[in-house]
Design a protein around this motif. Structure first.
Motif, PDB file in Angstrom:
ATOM      1  N   LEU A 125       0.718  -1.102   0.006  1.00 15.97           N
ATOM      2  CA  LEU A 125      -0.018  -0.070  -0.135  1.00 15.97           C
ATOM      3  C   LEU A 125       0.792   1.397  -0.087  1.00 15.97           C
ATOM      4  N   LYS A 126       2.228   1.052   0.511  1.00 14.38           N
ATOM      5  CA  LYS A 126       3.138   2.297   0.594  1.00 14.38           C
ATOM      6  C   LYS A 126       4.626   1.641   0.432  1.00 14.38           C
ATOM      7  N   PRO A 127       4.949   1.255  -0.900  1.00  8.86           N
ATOM      8  CA  PRO A 127       6.247   0.735  -1.000  1.00  8.86           C
ATOM      9  C   PRO A 127       7.341   1.346  -0.400  1.00  8.86           C
ATOM     10  N   ASP A 128       7.290   2.788  -0.116  1.00 10.29           N
ATOM     11  CA  ASP A 128       8.400   3.305   0.451  1.00 10.29           C
ATOM     12  C   ASP A 128       8.120   3.605   2.029  1.00 10.29           C
ATOM     13  N   ALA A 129       7.230   2.893   2.697  1.00 15.11           N
ATOM     14  CA  ALA A 129       7.224   2.911   4.041  1.00 15.11           C
ATOM     15  C   ALA A 129       8.500   2.668   4.777  1.00 15.11           C
ATOM     16  N   GLU A 130       8.831   3.173   5.714  1.00 15.85           N
ATOM     17  CA  GLU A 130       9.891   2.859   6.691  1.00 15.85           C
ATOM     18  C   GLU A 130       9.550   2.013   7.668  1.00 15.85           C
ATOM     19  N   ALA A 131       8.172   2.049   8.129  1.00 20.44           N
ATOM     20  CA  ALA A 131       7.655   0.923   9.067  1.00 20.44           C
ATOM     21  C   ALA A 131       6.049   0.847   8.801  1.00 20.44           C
ATOM     22  N   VAL A 132       5.469  -0.040   9.663  1.00 21.47           N
ATOM     23  CA  VAL A 132       4.138  -0.040   9.379  1.00 21.47           C
ATOM     24  C   VAL A 132       3.554  -0.374  10.951  1.00 21.47           C
ATOM     25  N   TRP A 133       2.499   0.685  11.428  1.00 17.09           N
ATOM     26  CA  TRP A 133       1.984   0.445  12.557  1.00 17.09           C
ATOM     27  C   TRP A 133       0.735   0.221  12.396  1.00 17.09           C
ATOM     28  N   LEU A 134      -0.128  -0.283  13.606  1.00 22.53           N
ATOM     29  CA  LEU A 134      -1.389  -0.639  13.837  1.00 22.53           C
ATOM     30  C   LEU A 134      -1.971   0.141  15.000  1.00 22.53           C
ATOM     31  N   GLU A 135      -3.006   0.859  14.787  1.00 28.74           N
ATOM     32  CA  GLU A 135      -3.621   1.324  15.968  1.00 28.74           C
ATOM     33  C   GLU A 135      -4.825   0.664  16.013  1.00 28.74           C
ATOM     34  N   ILE A 136      -5.388  -0.152  17.039  1.00 26.13           N
ATOM     35  CA  ILE A 136      -6.605  -0.822  17.385  1.00 26.13           C
ATOM     36  C   ILE A 136      -7.416   0.011  18.301  1.00 26.13           C
ATOM     37  N   GLY A 137      -8.658   0.300  17.449  1.00 30.45           N
ATOM     38  CA  GLY A 137      -9.683   1.391  18.079  1.00 30.45           C
ATOM     39  C   GLY A 137      -9.231   2.546  18.334  1.00 30.45           C
ATOM     40  N   PHE A 138      -9.306   3.165  17.091  1.00 30.08           N
ATOM     41  CA  PHE A 138      -8.783   4.589  17.079  1.00 30.08           C
ATOM     42  C   PHE A 138      -9.537   5.598  17.619  1.00 30.08           C
ATOM     43  N   GLY A 139     -10.686   5.458  18.142  1.00 26.65           N
ATOM     44  CA  GLY A 139     -11.544   6.374  18.597  1.00 26.65           C
ATOM     45  C   GLY A 139     -12.009   7.475  17.493  1.00 26.65           C
ATOM     46  N   GLY A 140     -11.749   8.683  17.818  1.00 29.51           N
ATOM     47  CA  GLY A 140     -12.314   9.866  16.734  1.00 29.51           C
ATOM     48  C   GLY A 140     -10.905  10.098  16.224  1.00 29.51           C
ATOM     49  N   GLY A 141      -9.938   9.344  16.207  1.00 27.42           N
ATOM     50  CA  GLY A 141      -8.781   9.464  14.983  1.00 27.42           C
ATOM     51  C   GLY A 141      -7.577  10.522  15.578  1.00 27.42           C
ATOM     52  N   GLU A 142      -7.826  11.170  16.491  1.00 29.18           N
ATOM     53  CA  GLU A 142      -6.932  12.285  16.883  1.00 29.18           C
ATOM     54  C   GLU A 142      -5.375  11.910  17.015  1.00 29.18           C
ATOM     55  N   HIS A 143      -5.235  10.679  17.817  1.00 28.51           N
ATOM     56  CA  HIS A 143      -3.817  10.208  17.952  1.00 28.51           C
ATOM     57  C   HIS A 143      -3.190   9.612  16.723  1.00 28.51           C
ATOM     58  N   MET A 144      -4.228   8.831  16.152  1.00 27.95           N
ATOM     59  CA  MET A 144      -3.632   8.321  14.839  1.00 27.95           C
ATOM     60  C   MET A 144      -3.199   9.401  13.765  1.00 27.95           C
ATOM     61  N   ALA A 145      -4.016  10.410  13.695  1.00 27.27           N
ATOM     62  CA  ALA A 145      -3.611  11.320  12.743  1.00 27.27           C
ATOM     63  C   ALA A 145      -2.537  12.077  13.042  1.00 27.27           C
ATOM     64  N   ALA A 146      -2.346  12.407  14.395  1.00 35.88           N
ATOM     65  CA  ALA A 146      -1.245  13.220  14.804  1.00 35.88           C
ATOM     66  C   ALA A 146       0.191  12.291  14.625  1.00 35.88           C
ATOM     67  N   GLN A 147      -0.053  11.068  15.067  1.00 31.14           N
ATOM     68  CA  GLN A 147       0.973  10.136  14.930  1.00 31.14           C
ATOM     69  C   GLN A 147       1.681  10.102  13.314  1.00 31.14           C
ATOM     70  N   ALA A 148       0.544  10.107  12.630  1.00 32.63           N
ATOM     71  CA  ALA A 148       0.707  10.013  10.854  1.00 32.63           C
ATOM     72  C   ALA A 148       1.374  11.193  10.624  1.00 32.63           C
ATOM     73  N   ALA A 149       0.943  12.549  11.118  1.00 32.63           N
ATOM     74  CA  ALA A 149       1.773  13.684  10.604  1.00 32.63           C
ATOM     75  C   ALA A 149       3.374  13.772  11.276  1.00 32.63           C
TER      76      ALA A 149
END
Length: 225
Positions: free
Chosen positions: A47-71
């Protein structure tokens, strides 16, 4: 394909509450199909061939944490799983507003997603403030169970880290007990501050700020042996 006659017990409650706002509903129709995880077995790095790492967030709720980590980590591909549709809609808004391209979503039970992932594909996992199911008769519905830990052991690379956070004391004890019973994980805390203070890279969410539990937040970081 026949359905599983004994599907795993659901670890979450309702999947929708209030009506989804029009803008978010539009993103559910337009953006979600573009970034939804494949419905068949797949290698996340495709899905992202240049990815340096792959993370999984289980139950991201409203997505604030996931979006901030992605940024913070644009070179990381983050897979997010959340069955609550209002939360998915909220996360889509965060991703759209910030123009984030390194997140893929599964709008359903994370166990369905995990079954489609290959061995040793994850560098990091987050389980932050899952439904505590605090009544003893409901504990069997908690997400953290021996079966989930075994699945995570399959998916995580040696040295990969998992962060669990809760503001329910009994759930913290429950989680420690079950990870301690697994030969695949180690808890590397050395002092009380290691679980009492938020880690340096933690991002506080609105849910966490509500303080709905019975104790201050507890942060447990485990390492895949």
């Amino acid at each position: 394909m026949t359905s599983d006659p004994h599907p795993p017990m659901r670890s979450f409650g309702r999947i929708k509450s209030r009506p989804i706002k029009p803008r978010q509903a539009a993103l559910m129709d337009s953006l979600l199909p573009q970034i939804r995880c494949p419905a068949e077995a797949f290698d996340p790095r495709r899905l992202k061939p240049d990815a340096e790492a792959v993370w999984l967030e289980i139950g991201f709720g409203g997505g604030e944490h996931m979006a901030a980590q992605a940024a913070r980590t644009p070179g990381t591909l983050i897979l997010g799983a959340e069955p609550f549709q209002n939360g998915v809609a909220s996360a889509l808004r965060h991703l759209d507003e910030q123009g984030l391209q390194n997140v893929r979503l599964h709008d359903g039970d994370v166990r369905d997603l995990m079954a489609r992932l290959p061995d040793a594909c994850l560098d990091r996992v987050f389980i932050l403030f899952p439904d505590p199911w605090p009544k003893a008769r409901h504990n069997k519905r908690r997400l953290v169970q021996a079966e989930l830990i075994a699945d995570l052991a399959r998916l995580m690379k040696p040295g990969a880290r998992l962060r669990f956070a809760t503001d329910w004391a009994d759930y913290a004890d429950w989680t420690l007990e079950r990870f301690a019973a697994s030969p695949h994980f180690a808890w590397d805390a050395e002092r009380a501050d290691d679980w009492r203070k938020p880690p340096a890279d933690h991002i506080t969410t609105r849910y966490e700020e509500k303080g709905l539990g019975d104790c201050a937040p507890v942060f447990l970081d485990f390492v895949r042996r």
